[in-house]
Design an enzyme around this catalytic site. Structure first.
Site, PDB file in Angstrom:
ATOM      1  N   CYS A  78       3.368  -8.464   3.714  1.00  0.00           N
ATOM      2  CA  CYS A  78       4.512  -7.754   3.127  1.00  0.00           C
ATOM      3  C   CYS A  78       5.683  -7.727   4.112  1.00  0.00           C
ATOM      4  O   CYS A  78       6.303  -8.754   4.348  1.00  0.00           O
ATOM      5  CB  CYS A  78       4.096  -6.358   2.640  1.00  0.00           C
ATOM      6  SG  CYS A  78       5.314  -5.628   1.517  1.00  0.00           S
ATOM      7  N   HIS A 169      -0.600  -6.620   0.027  1.00  0.00           N
ATOM      8  CA  HIS A 169      -1.315  -5.828   1.034  1.00  0.00           C
ATOM      9  C   HIS A 169      -2.824  -6.056   0.903  1.00  0.00           C
ATOM     10  O   HIS A 169      -3.503  -5.283   0.231  1.00  0.00           O
ATOM     11  CB  HIS A 169      -1.023  -4.333   0.831  1.00  0.00           C
ATOM     12  CG  HIS A 169       0.351  -3.922   1.227  1.00  0.00           C
ATOM     13  ND1 HIS A 169       0.637  -3.376   2.457  1.00  0.00           N
ATOM     14  CD2 HIS A 169       1.522  -3.978   0.560  1.00  0.00           C
ATOM     15  CE1 HIS A 169       1.931  -3.105   2.525  1.00  0.00           C
ATOM     16  NE2 HIS A 169       2.493  -3.469   1.389  1.00  0.00           N
ATOM     17  N   GLU A 171      -5.077  -5.422   2.957  1.00  0.00           N
ATOM     18  CA  GLU A 171      -5.826  -4.365   3.651  1.00  0.00           C
ATOM     19  C   GLU A 171      -6.087  -3.149   2.764  1.00  0.00           C
ATOM     20  O   GLU A 171      -6.870  -2.274   3.124  1.00  0.00           O
ATOM     21  CB  GLU A 171      -5.075  -3.949   4.928  1.00  0.00           C
ATOM     22  CG  GLU A 171      -3.853  -3.080   4.725  1.00  0.00           C
ATOM     23  CD  GLU A 171      -2.604  -3.798   4.219  1.00  0.00           C
ATOM     24  OE1 GLU A 171      -1.570  -3.127   4.065  1.00  0.00           O
ATOM     25  OE2 GLU A 171      -2.643  -5.027   3.951  1.00  0.00           O
TER      26      GLU A 171
END
Length: 195
Positions: A78, A169, A171
């Protein structure tokens, strides 16, 4: 294997958890000296202009460029993707300017500030859920850049040698396949540098 996460702002702890879930050691990097001894570095999501201000304030710009010049892999997600890009739509200068791509910030529009999409990522697999939050996308890539994933005809993941970048994202889900892909890049780079 020791992986740093640039810890100035953004989704830092989520990346630390993903790295540790893949069996590597994670180090939160806030100072120049913490880059020493790292095998790779994650540039997390957050707000790219804020991150740039903090990079400048803490004197990290040149050390980060040197880290890249030493051949160490970097993974930008990002806002981290925006930091890696050589060109940013509407801006005269890049941040780190390491990856031969043009990115557009917040490019999915205000109506689509946050959404999830199922992606097929080359070298990673199908059914990968990408979490997009005020996400950029890659408008254009150079000859050396490999496109890894698209969404609605927009490039959302790419690799150029030691650099990996994505609009979303990874994660924020429990699917760590993209982090494993990055850790394999780090392993390859370590093998090459030790020859």
């Amino acid at each position: 294997m020791k992986i740093g996460v640039l810890g100035l702002q953004g989704a830092v702890q989520e990346h630390v958890r993903a790295i540790e879930a893949c069996g590597a050691e994670a180090v939160v990097v806030k100072k120049t000296e913490q880059l020493t001894g790292l095998d790779g570095l994650v540039l997390p999501g957050g707000e790219s202009t804020t991150m740039r201000r903090l990079i400048d304030r803490y004197g990290l710009m040149e050390p980060l460029k040197q880290f890249a010049a030493d051949g160490k892999p970097m993974f930008g997600t990002c806002a981290g993707l925006i930091l890696l890009a050589k060109r940013i739509v509407g801006y005269d200068e890049p941040h780190l300017g390491l990856m031969d791509i043009t990115v557009e910030r917040n490019s999915f529009g205000r109506q689509r500030e946050s959404f999830e999409a199922e992606l097929s990522i080359k070298g990673v697999g199908d059914g990968f859920v990408g979490v997009f939050i005020r996400a950029p996308h890659i408008v254009e890539v150079g000859d050396e850049v490999e496109v890894l994933a698209t969404y609605n005809d927009r490039i959302v993941a790419a690799r150029q040698g030691q650099f990996l970048g994505c609009s979303f994202h990874p994660e924020l889900t429990d699917d760590h396949r993209l982090m494993r892909y990055f850790l394999n890049m780090v392993k390859e780079a370590k093998t090459v540098s030790s020859i």
